[in-house]
Design a protein around this motif. Structure first.
Motif, PDB file in Angstrom:
ATOM      1  N   ARG A 211       0.862  -1.067  -0.151  1.00 38.97           N
ATOM      2  CA  ARG A 211       0.088  -0.137   0.068  1.00 38.97           C
ATOM      3  C   ARG A 211       0.928   1.140  -0.095  1.00 38.97           C
ATOM      4  N   HIS A 212       2.115   1.204   0.593  1.00 37.10           N
ATOM      5  CA  HIS A 212       2.934   2.274   0.696  1.00 37.10           C
ATOM      6  C   HIS A 212       3.508   2.643  -0.874  1.00 37.10           C
ATOM      7  N   TYR A 214       1.483   2.728  -3.278  1.00 36.19           N
ATOM      8  CA  TYR A 214       0.473   3.516  -4.096  1.00 36.19           C
ATOM      9  C   TYR A 214       0.791   5.077  -3.075  1.00 36.19           C
ATOM     10  N   ALA A 215       0.860   5.082  -1.892  1.00 29.19           N
ATOM     11  CA  ALA A 215       1.097   6.398  -1.223  1.00 29.19           C
ATOM     12  C   ALA A 215       2.140   7.172  -1.698  1.00 29.19           C
ATOM     13  N   VAL A 218       1.020   8.718  -4.972  1.00 31.26           N
ATOM     14  CA  VAL A 218       0.082   9.681  -4.960  1.00 31.26           C
ATOM     15  C   VAL A 218       0.688  10.896  -4.551  1.00 31.26           C
ATOM     16  N   ASN A 219       1.505  10.711  -3.276  1.00 31.73           N
ATOM     17  CA  ASN A 219       2.009  11.855  -2.702  1.00 31.73           C
ATOM     18  C   ASN A 219       3.236  11.942  -2.010  1.00 31.73           C
ATOM     19  N   ALA A 223       3.651  10.812   2.364  1.00 35.13           N
ATOM     20  CA  ALA A 223       4.152   9.620   2.391  1.00 35.13           C
ATOM     21  C   ALA A 223       5.360   9.733   3.438  1.00 35.13           C
ATOM     22  N   GLY A 286       0.630   6.178  -8.661  1.00 31.42           N
ATOM     23  CA  GLY A 286      -0.593   6.121  -7.704  1.00 31.42           C
ATOM     24  C   GLY A 286      -1.892   5.307  -7.985  1.00 31.42           C
TER      25      GLY A 286
END
Lengths: 357, 499
Positions: A211-212, A214-215, A218-219, A223, A286
């Motif tokens: 999941r990190h 994606y984090a 995204v940003n 993060a 992301g």
């Protein structure tokens, strides 16, 4: 075939739910329409295969499919980690040359009497070594991964040619099994690809580190401020991507039974990136899943194969594949806009202005 | 030329940012616009500048009535808005910035540089700015840039000058020069809308003042005979002392956060304590070091010396991850850039950190994560309480609740909650809810809460104690039981005096 786990409640799927609130149960028609809008490429894929099958009657034959899947497998093995890099906001363009390096290293080991397993191990290590160089430059020194891996694309090609200035060939049957052998009637590379996609899909949805990814995509700033290790995760992805390209090199060499360092994997990086983008994974990072990768890889393989079966020449196949990429991205953008409007209509609370004071 | 705003209404979904606002600004008048963060001041500015279209109402300027303006028609109508975040282009020089978009040309193609430069010299003289027109803008101070912006407005024959908290980032000398310029422009017949927090400026400069609260005009009068106390009452909407006094914390409790002689770039010898259950405000102007202090404690900026202890244990914080392990968490000031993962769901945004803490043998435990989301969503009144909604679709207040929930839940182990400007871009109703959430986490979970703000009303409403910051130092430690808004405003204003 499912390669990624189904969406979890906490939002493992990148796609926002088509209904903003759980209470409203959509009608089956609306649900189907929503699904179509969310998976435009899958729809196109089914329509295309059905059309080719009706016209030629041969695309879905096992003999034909086996060839398509063998080609797709090599791309999928590398596309999975490259897609994760793209999701995290990076890219790896060096995989074509890394494939060549892995291939010639494996070939050398086999020719000097090493077992196929040792050869594969060495190919993985050689690829991982390239990945480490990419990772250090892109994550520790913070250089643009586009530039770093573009440079490495050329440099590693040279290294592969230095390792093996003359084309190698004739590696024997035991090593050849890696490229074309069947296990339970299914080609070994296809099984490997399924394993890689499954592992990547499980990693992305079922582990915190996944999941990190994606984090970070995204940003990255948010993060970092949330305690995510924004260097280690991309570092390991680069190493994985290199190792996967090395493995793909060993498979390719085993299948071709030759290892021309100059030509091996030429243009492969573009096939990988094309498949990733076709699947709908945005270069902005992301978002994306292993299902997207699978659909992208299959779409590209079946499109080329379908055109061949229809008697279209290689030149026109290139034209079609290129246009398909542009069209797929245009469609993705279009459906994305439609989705956005659908959500906006459903949302109870529209976005608040950034500042109301 | 008079500017008349009539019935201006702006609706953002269910929120009324402006509700039938009337505002008349005469030529040669300085009209002050006061109100809390979220009262609607910036929405008025945005409607005037053409940044947003009003839902209803009209703007009449020079006899022409507009239902809505876009940036171009706003300039054409003679309105010039000088935003708090200036909009000059760093790499271009002063002349180029002055004439950007209205270049003087020969045959419509060739730039007439000499001509522009000569006009630039005259414009700079008019605003009293003593720099060469060839200076790149990036070499100018904030105050000088502001003057360039005003010169640019004059070059466009602006009839209405809108100044958005113009002195917020200025030195005392610069603010004085700005005040003089405003008086000069007023004498030239230009209408000025002066938006500010600082009551002394209003008393000194304004001919007439309008106060907004919750998007409505609650007070509008000429300044003759009006005192600062009248203004405070008008802004806060209640007589003094009506604020609910927060429950005091026993001063003998060992501190949850103890900072001793902290030194860092921009911070000088900062020492402070925050006790469990205590809510402390860090009050200061832009540039006073309040955000910098929070970011240094959180490890986003390096500290050069000093010690930080959480629950009596000294912690060494080199990066945010260290701070979080030690139980120090920061809700950053820029929610969108530094806090949220916009396209991810609110569930995922909430559990991003605790995901690793709830995981077993490296595997996520969705049930534990859902429980964290469910319990915090219920406790903080998150709406919608649906974990699947992309966080970018939540309102500002609910986004802020998600960010607080990320650090404050049964798993995170946070002891000290730092918040930078906790209600930025949050509407009035949601602001009260955020305060309630923070009081709740302090009282029920015994968290130490340290928040930075430049809004005296926020400090009065939320803090039990207030640390006043000035030029990187903590200069005052006030018990909020004996302090009101006006005293805070005085403190912040005295900073602008040269003393």
């Amino acid at each position: 075939m499912t390669t990624a786990s189904p969406p979890t409640v906490d939002g493992a799927d990148r796609r926002p739910p088509s209904t903003g609130h759980a209470a409203a149960a959509p009608s089956p028609v609306a649900a189907a329409a929503g699904w179509l809008v969310k998976n435009p490429l899958l729809v196109l894929l089914v329509v295309m295969v059905a059309g080719v099958q009706l016209a030629t009657g041969s695309q879905l034959g096992w003999g034909n499919l086996r060839g398509v899947l063998l080609d797709a497998a090599v791309i999928a093995i590398v596309a999975a980690p490259v897609a994760m890099l793209v999701i995290a906001g990076y890219i790896d363009l060096s995989v074509g040359s890394t494939l060549a390096l892995g291939g010639v290293v494996a070939g050398k080991v086999v020719q000097s009497g090493g077992s196929p397993l040792v050869a594969v191990g060495c190919a993985l290590l050689a690829g991982a070594a390239v990945g480490v160089v990419n990772a250090v430059l892109a994550t520790v020194f913070g250089l643009s991964s586009f530039i770093v891996t573009l440079g490495m694309l050329t440099a590693v090609r040279g290294v592969a040619q230095l390792v093996s200035p003359l084309p190698l060939s004739n590696f024997g049957e035991a090593f050849g099994f890696l490229g074309i052998g069947n296990v339970a009637g299914i080609p070994l590379p296809v099984l490997l690809a399924v394993a890689v996609l499954l592992a990547a899909g499980v990693f992305l949805t079922r582990t915190p580190a996944g999941r990190h990814v994606y984090a970070i995509g995204v940003n990255r700033e948010a993060a970092y401020l949330s305690g995510v290790d924004v260097r280690r995760i991309p570092f390991l992805l680069f190493v994985t991507s290199g190792a996967a390209a090395g493995l793909a090199g060993a498979i390719t060499v085993a299948r071709l039974n030759s290892a021309p360092a100059g030509q091996l994997g030429a243009g492969f990086e573009l096939s990988v990136i094309t498949a990733v983008l076709l699947g709908g994974i945005a270069l902005t990072g992301g978002e994306g899943s292993m299902v997207d990768v699978l659909v992208g890889v299959l779409f590209m393989g079946l499109l080329r194969n379908g055109l061949t079966l229809l008697g279209v020449t290689t030149f026109w196949q290139n034209v079609a594949s290129g246009l398909a990429l542009v069209a797929a991205i245009a469609i993705a953008a279009g459906t994305h806009a439609v989705r956005g409007r659908m959500q906006a209509r459903e949302a109870h609370r529209p976005d608040e202005p950034a500042a109301t004071g | 030329m008079t500017v008349s705003i009539r019935g201006l209404t702006k609706r953002y979904g269910p929120t009324l940012a402006l509700d039938h606002v009337d505002l008349h600004i005469a030529a040669g008048e300085v009209h002050a616009l006061l109100g809390h963060n979220g009262a609607g001041k910036s929405t008025v500015i945005k409607c005037l500048g053409g940044g947003t279209a009003p839902s209803a109402g009209s703007i009449t300027i020079g006899g022409t009535t507009h239902d809505a303006l876009d940036p171009r028609s706003s300039i054409a109508a003679g309105i010039a808005v000088i935003y708090q975040h200036l909009s000059l282009i760093d790499r271009l020089d002063v002349t180029e910035n002055l004439f950007l978009g209205q270049e003087t040309t020969t045959a419509g193609v060739f730039l007439r540089r000499a001509d522009q430069r000569a006009r630039a010299v005259r414009l700079l003289e008019r605003v009293g700015l003593d720099v060469s027109p060839d200076t790149p803008v990036r070499q100018l101070t904030i105050g000088q840039r502001q003057l360039v912006e005003i010169a640019k407005a004059l070059s466009r024959d602006a009839r209405l000058l809108v100044l958005d908290e113009p002195s917020a980032a200025l030195s005392p000398v610069e603010s004085r020069r700005l005040a003089d310029l405003v008086r000069t422009l007023k004498a030239e017949g230009i209408a000025v809308l002066y938006v500010t927090h600082l009551l002394n400026e209003v008393v000194e400069l304004a001919d007439r003042t309008t106060v907004l609260r919750d998007g409505r005009v609650v007070w509008s009068q000429p300044m003759a005979g009006v005192s600062k106390t009248d203004l405070v009452t008008a802004v806060s909407g209640r007589a003094h002392g009506a604020a609910v006094a927060p429950r005091p914390v026993d001063p003998d409790t060992p501190p949850a956060l103890a900072v001793d002689h902290l030194q860092a770039p921009g911070l000088h010898d900062v020492s402070l304590v925050v006790r469990p259950g205590e809510i402390v405000g860090l009050y200061g102007l832009v540039g006073s070091g309040r955000s910098r202090l929070l970011e240094t404690l959180f490890g986003r900026r390096p500290a050069t010396s000093g010690t930080v202890a959480v629950d009596g244990r000294a912690v060494r914080v080199r990066r945010p991850d260290d701070a979080l392990r030690a139980g120090l968490a920061l809700v950053p000031g820029d929610r969108l850039r530094q806090g949220l993962f916009g396209s991810l769901s609110s569930g995922e945004n909430t559990v991003l950190r605790v995901m690793s803490l709830t995981a077993r043998a490296g595997w996520r435990r969705p049930r534990a994560e859902r429980e964290v989301f469910r319990s915090t969503a219920a406790a903080f009144g998150l709406r919608p309480a649906d974990p699947e909604v992309p966080v970018s679709r939540l309102s500002g207040g609910n986004q802020q609740k998600v960010l607080i929930a990320r650090w404050v839940n049964d798993r995170a182990g946070t002891r000290v909650l730092l918040l930078d400007d906790p209600t930025q871009g949050v509407d009035v109703g949601a602001r009260a809810e955020i305060y309630e959430v923070l009081r709740q986490v302090a009282a029920e979970r015994g968290l130490a809460v340290l928040f930075a703000s430049n809004d005296p009303d926020e400090v009065v409403a939320l803090a039990q104690r207030c640390l006043v910051m000035r030029r990187g130092r903590v200069v005052d430690d006030l018990d909020m039981r004996d302090t009101d808004e006006e005293q805070l405003l005085d403190l912040i204003h005295s900073e602008l005096e040269p003393s």
